[in-house]
Design a protein around this motif. Sequence first.
Motif: not given
Length: 220
Positions: A165-176
Motif C-alpha cells: 500500500a502507499g505511504p499515506r495508506v500505511v500511515k493512516d492504517t497504523t497511526g504511526k
Amino acid sequence: MFDNNEFKELDAKMTSKDTLNFVDTKKYSDRLKDAMEKTNLKDAVRTAVGKSKGKELVVCCMDFAFIGGSMGAVVGEKIARGIDYSIKNRVPFLMISKSGGARMMEAAYSLMQLAKTSAKLAQLADAKIPYISLCTDPTTGGTTASYAMLGDVNISEPGALIGFAGPRVVKDTTGKDLPEGFQTAEFVLDHGFLDFITPRKELKDKINLFIDLIENNEIR
C-alpha cells in the motif's frame, strides 16, 4: 536487454474484456479503448523472447502508461504463458515490474492473478530455470504481493517506490509516522526485501551475471 533490440513478441494480440460491465466514472470498456489508442499497446504487459549477451531470455515488461500498469486477467495470462515458454524451452525468465497493483475494474479476476502467477513461478523453480525480478518505479500492490518478490534474485533501480500500500495508506492504517525514505528501493534493500540495486545502464550485464551464477552453480 535484447541484443541489437531484436526479439519475438509472444501473445501480442491478447486483449482484456469488460466481463463485469464495470462502470465507475467511466465504462471500463471505454478505458481500455482509450488506453489502447493512447499507448498503442494491447494491455499493461508485453512478453518477448530474444538473445541477451548471446543467450536466449524471456522478458515480461510492464508499462505504467496502460491504466497504471495495473494487473488484470490478460497481464496474468501473458506472464503465465511467458513462464510456460521458459519451462518448455528451458530459457531464463525476467520480469520487469512497473505497476500500481491489481486492476479494480476486474475485481476478483484481477486478484486471481496473484495466485496464478505465483503457482507458475513455483513450476519454474521446480524446473530449476532462473527467474530474475526487476522492480522499477513504482512496484506496488498485488504485483509486489506476488511475482515481483518471488525472484531467485530480486533487484531494483535506484530510488524506485516499492511497497504494497502507499505511504499515506500505511500511515493512516497504523497511526504511526513512517521512517524517512520508507518504501524506497534503498530502504527495502536495507530491510532484506531486495538483493541488489542496479542503475539501468548496468542492468543487462548484471542480470546476465546473476543468470550465469544460478545456472552454473545451482544456487537455489
